[in-house]
Design an enzyme around this catalytic site. Sequence first.
Site, PDB file in Angstrom:
ATOM      1  N   LYS A   1      -8.962 -16.916  89.855  1.00 36.17           N
ATOM      2  CA  LYS A   1      -9.645 -17.988  89.129  1.00 36.17           C
ATOM      3  C   LYS A   1     -10.665 -17.410  88.147  1.00 36.17           C
ATOM      4  O   LYS A   1     -11.295 -16.389  88.434  1.00 36.17           O
ATOM      5  CB  LYS A   1     -10.335 -18.900  90.159  1.00 36.17           C
ATOM      6  CG  LYS A   1     -10.921 -20.190  89.587  1.00 36.17           C
ATOM      7  CD  LYS A   1     -11.501 -21.042  90.729  1.00 36.17           C
ATOM      8  CE  LYS A   1     -12.110 -22.342  90.230  1.00 36.17           C
ATOM      9  NZ  LYS A   1     -12.681 -23.145  91.321  1.00 36.17           N
TER      10      LYS A   1
ATOM     11  N   SER B   1     -11.049 -28.003  91.408  1.00 37.26           N
ATOM     12  CA  SER B   1     -11.142 -27.307  90.150  1.00 37.26           C
ATOM     13  C   SER B   1     -10.236 -26.083  90.021  1.00 37.26           C
ATOM     14  O   SER B   1     -10.004 -25.616  88.912  1.00 37.26           O
ATOM     15  CB  SER B   1     -12.579 -26.860  89.933  1.00 37.26           C
ATOM     16  OG  SER B   1     -12.955 -25.924  90.925  1.00 37.26           O
TER      17      SER B   1
ATOM     18  N   SER C   1     -12.250 -27.798  96.140  1.00 37.87           N
ATOM     19  CA  SER C   1     -11.609 -27.265  94.932  1.00 37.87           C
ATOM     20  C   SER C   1     -10.417 -26.349  95.181  1.00 37.87           C
ATOM     21  O   SER C   1      -9.748 -25.942  94.233  1.00 37.87           O
ATOM     22  CB  SER C   1     -12.625 -26.537  94.054  1.00 37.87           C
ATOM     23  OG  SER C   1     -13.314 -27.466  93.255  1.00 37.87           O
TER      24      SER C   1
END
Lengths: 468, 90
Positions: A78, A153, A177
């Site tokens: 990420k 996210s 997330s």
Amino acid sequence: MIDLKNLTIEKASEAMKNGEYTSVDLARAYLKNIEEKNKELNAYLEVFSDALDQAKKADEMIKNGKQTKMTGIPIAIKDNILIKGKKCGAASKILENYTASYDAFVIKKLKEEGAVFIGRTNMDEFAMGSSTQTSAYGVTRNPHDTERVPGGSSGGSAVAVASLMALVALGTETCGSVRQPASFCGLVGLKPTYGMVSRSGTIAMGNSLDQIAPFGKTVRDAEILFDAIKGEDEMDATSIESVLIPSREGKIIGIPWHLFEEGVDKEVMDNFKESVEKLKNAGYKIVDIKLPYSQYSLAVYYIIMPAEVSTNLSRFDGVRYGPRKDGESVNDEYKKTRSAGFGAEARRRIMIGTYVLSHGYYDAYYKRAWRVRHAIEREFENIFKEVDFVLTPTTPTPAFKLGEKMNDPVAMYLCDIFSAPANIAGITAIALPSGMTGKKLPLSIQFMANHFHEKDLFDIGKKFEEIR
Amino acid sequence: MEIKDVEKLAELAKIELSLDEKKNLLSDMEGILSYVKQIQEVNIEEIKPEYEHRNIWREDKIEERDFSGDLIKEQFPESQDGFVKVKKIM
């Protein structure tokens, strides 16, 4: 041809060990998929040009008998986890072209094992969102239906794994997330106990909540990746020595039905009830439980997190890095830089955080929220004296359409209603694929377990993979 | 809340906003605050704040770190002699 669809870390390791294919072959297979699919899905913001060089090094390690579990395994990272010398920007304009000057703890550990970092993945700006639509670099699409969101996210990491552009991936969790995108994309997502994984080198959102968290297609993959990244780190004072408790092979599952009496999609509910039946048939004891304080978890979260956000994001001022906007004075430059750099959701949270911390509102919001947080912590501590697991749906709905909920922040926040209790209490939780809707969208259930009981979650997760 | 409250917060948070942005933020914030307000119905008198968290201390020691000074300096938007440069403060 490597069968990426059914590939697991252990199968890949075995194949590389036996010389069936090399880490370079494996990385190439994923890179080929990226070339074919990433343009449409936008899972990766950047594919690392040295991926094959990393794979070559891994092949050397394997040849020299230095192979460990993660050696040569292609992994997506990420965009809020630092890799030295590589760009890292939390999908925000305010960090455009920022290059990491050190490795995150988890990256250091994975480098030692010779894991292969394929690229950095799209996310909601500063991990603020539940659909990967607040990224400054465009939306990421769900491979199960490209008109739908992947969740967020950590949507890019989820899509990378779900569409076979990486074998496993790292995301971060502040409130669901990883579990929520895992749910929307049909993956396993683990939220570790707070402190199990060092946060050093992660771009902070809410420090008392953030945890780096793994995605995998299987429970075992998530487990291997978790084992690789966990551990104490002197750079994160909240990280703790690995004190994982061996699985107690618990058989008692508590269900807080009162938390999801309403607002849950019918297909999600039907699938949840079917899953409960399957667990019952497999010998688990199901009990009704009440968690009266936990129903406030999301409200508590949307006070504590923005408070921490407004503090954390004050460092982005255009002085030391990122694009700076010209102004008449230092103050003017701060304002112009921050206005140009932060997207709508980041601004909203900064403003809410500033509000709840301001004189006159601090007691009514922030201080009170911490009190309730303590009550939620206690509530879980007590419930885990009676049950081994707490079970809920992972999300109230399957993946929704792109554009939906973007103009209604509270509706977006409610996506994480079942995620919030675990983050607020600091306990561990795992999202597990549990079936498909009529439209072929993934469904998911979530088990929570007490602090340091990840092994119990892997245990029941593997069992559920057999019976679902 | 009113527009002037939004302006005050924006000033504290060092964010410049247009009138439309202020209006949108006002309505978003009202929505969010009315959601989180539900915690005010919790009787917190019943909750004893038992803190089991403790501080982690360590000695100050000079040690080699992994940070690359050059990489840090390279990224200053404006610099002079290896220092960050900003507009005159006083």
